[in-house]
Design an enzyme around this catalytic site. Structure first.
Site, PDB file in Angstrom:
ATOM      1  N   SER A 181       1.091  -1.536  -0.155  1.00  0.00           N
ATOM      2  CA  SER A 181       0.092   0.009   0.192  1.00  0.00           C
ATOM      3  C   SER A 181       1.002   1.361   0.389  1.00  0.00           C
ATOM      4  CB  SER A 181      -0.881  -0.030   1.106  1.00  0.00           C
ATOM      5  OG  SER A 181      -1.915   0.963   0.887  1.00  0.00           O
ATOM      6  N   THR A 182       0.945   2.558   1.127  1.00  0.00           N
ATOM      7  CA  THR A 182       1.448   3.583   1.146  1.00  0.00           C
ATOM      8  C   THR A 182       2.892   2.958   0.983  1.00  0.00           C
ATOM      9  OG1 THR A 182      -0.015   4.724   2.173  1.00  0.00           O
ATOM     10  CG2 THR A 182       2.045   5.526   2.578  1.00  0.00           C
ATOM     11  N   HIS A 208      -2.362  -1.101  -3.769  1.00  0.00           N
ATOM     12  CA  HIS A 208      -2.908   0.112  -3.283  1.00  0.00           C
ATOM     13  C   HIS A 208      -2.776   1.363  -3.946  1.00  0.00           C
ATOM     14  CE1 HIS A 208      -4.436  -1.932   0.464  1.00  0.00           C
ATOM     15  NE2 HIS A 208      -4.478  -3.382   0.001  1.00  0.00           N
ATOM     16  N   MET A 298       0.110   1.157   4.980  1.00  0.00           N
ATOM     17  CA  MET A 298      -0.880   1.456   5.976  1.00  0.00           C
ATOM     18  C   MET A 298      -2.027   0.391   6.421  1.00  0.00           C
ATOM     19  SD  MET A 298      -2.818   5.149   5.223  1.00  0.00           S
ATOM     20  CE  MET A 298      -1.052   6.755   4.094  1.00  0.00           C
ATOM     21  N   ASP A 301      -4.235  -4.942   5.872  1.00  0.00           N
ATOM     22  CA  ASP A 301      -4.290  -5.599   4.832  1.00  0.00           C
ATOM     23  C   ASP A 301      -3.404  -6.839   4.372  1.00  0.00           C
ATOM     24  OD1 ASP A 301      -5.954  -6.661   2.101  1.00  0.00           O
ATOM     25  OD2 ASP A 301      -5.490  -5.583   1.127  1.00  0.00           O
TER      26      ASP A 301
END
Length: 358
Positions: A181-182, A208, A298, A301
């Site tokens: 993600s991030t 993401h 973040m 997940d």
């Protein structure tokens, strides 16, 4: 409750008006300053001392890329880029590699309900970024902000076999799953720079990403990757030496036959595509023949599904905290005991590349 201090940087007065109106929906965010270009922002930010900086990418005088580079060298702050999708993939991902943590499509206007959804997305991300600790980042030469020549990693001799690196014997997997993600675009870039063209294993992945950027991300990776990166297609069969990404707004799963399945099933823990859905399918269908990798991001997940892969005999890796933009997903994996190893992205790339030398 202490308010989150935000500085907005955009050359469009209309965009600044829209963003201020949008952030006014939150009672815990305070816009403490605005600037119309990067030069003004560099003078303003040390005085305003914001918790988060939101900047446009395309501006006169000094654009968002150069502003991000200068801030991360001189006055590091969590940076979120708010810009239009324009197809300039290299520029988009250079700003992430320069230190920006998020890239979100700029709201086009004040129409409802679109603005309501965009407001929630931006406010939620600002709230999370405000708690992220960032570090000074030295500018490096080379493509996309990475050094042209990579020095050897301690403990990774070029001829070293993968079993020697890990101190254990591991079978070559049938498939490798990666989730991020991030901060993920930078981590994926570092990993792919180590993967050789004759790679013997298919890789499936979830990143993401804000709507409209996934195709640009894949295009960016193909600018330097020696294996082909592509968006997964329904029913296609995975092949060695290819990296398949879940398309925007679709879950991705791999069947035992090696066929890819795309699904519009409800989001899992707020995400579609979900890292958890992908890794769970590997644990379910491939068990000990699968590897799982969980990168910076973040939330949580993918952490539970990574644990499933480990429990079924598969090998699992999570990104180490020191190299993460956000230690959310790997941190959750650590809490669950889901990862066999914690490593930096380059080390993960070398580990995966070792499969080609076996």
């Amino acid at each position: 409750m202490k308010k989150i201090r935000v500085v907005l940087v955009d050359d469009s007065p209309v965009a600044l008006f829209v963003l201020k109106k949008l952030l006014a929906r939150s009672d815990h965010i305070d816009v403490v300053g605005t600037a119309s270009d990067g030069r003004q922002a560099l003078a303003l930010i040390p005085m305003a001392d914001p918790d988060v900086v939101c900047t446009d990418l395309h501006m006169p005088e000094m654009d968002g890329l150069e502003l991000t580079r200068r801030l991360m060298e001189e006055f590091p702050k969590p940076i979120m880029v708010l810009s239009a999708v324009d197809g300039n993939a290299e520029r988009t991902f250079q700003v992430l590699q320069a230190g920006a943590l998020e890239f979100v499509e700029k709201p086009a206007g004040l129409a409802e309900p679109e603005l309501k959804d965009k407001a929630k997305e931006i406010i939620d991300k600002i709230s999370i970024l405000a708690g992220v600790k960032v570090f000074r980042k030295r500018r490096q030469a080379g493509l996309a902000g990475l050094p042209t020549v990579l020095s050897p990693l301690p403990g990774f001799a070029p001829a070293m076999g993968i079993g020697q690196v890990l101190g254990q014997t591991l079978a070559t997997p049938a498939v490798i799953g990666i989730g991020a993600s991030t901060g993920g675009p930078t981590a994926f870039s570092e990993i792919l720079r180590e993967i050789p063209a004759d790679y013997p294993v298919p890789i499936v992945a979830v990143q993401h990403m804000a709507a409209g950027f996934m195709s640009a991300f894949v295009h960016h990776l193909n600018g330097f990757s020696r294996i082909e990166a592509k968006l997964a297609e329904e029913g296609e069969k995975i092949r060695p030496g290819r990296l398949y990404f879940a398309p925007e707004d679709y879950h991705l799963e791999v069947e035992r036959s090696g066929c890819l399945r795309l699904s519009g099933a409800p989001p899992l823990e707020g995400h579609r595509p979900s890292v958890g859905v992908l890794l769970a399918s590997l644990g379910r269908h491939f068990a000990a023949e699968s590897w799982g990798v969980l990168l910076t991001g973040m939330g949580k997940d993918g952490a539970a599904a990574l644990k499933t892969i480990r429990n079924t005999g598969g090998f699992t890796v999570a990104q180490e905290e020191a190299s993460c933009a956000v230690y959310g997903m790997p941190g959750e994996a650590e809490k669950l005991g889901a990862a066999c190893r914690f490593m930096a992205p380059r080390a993960i790339g070398k580990l995966l590349a070792g499969l080609a030398r076996r």
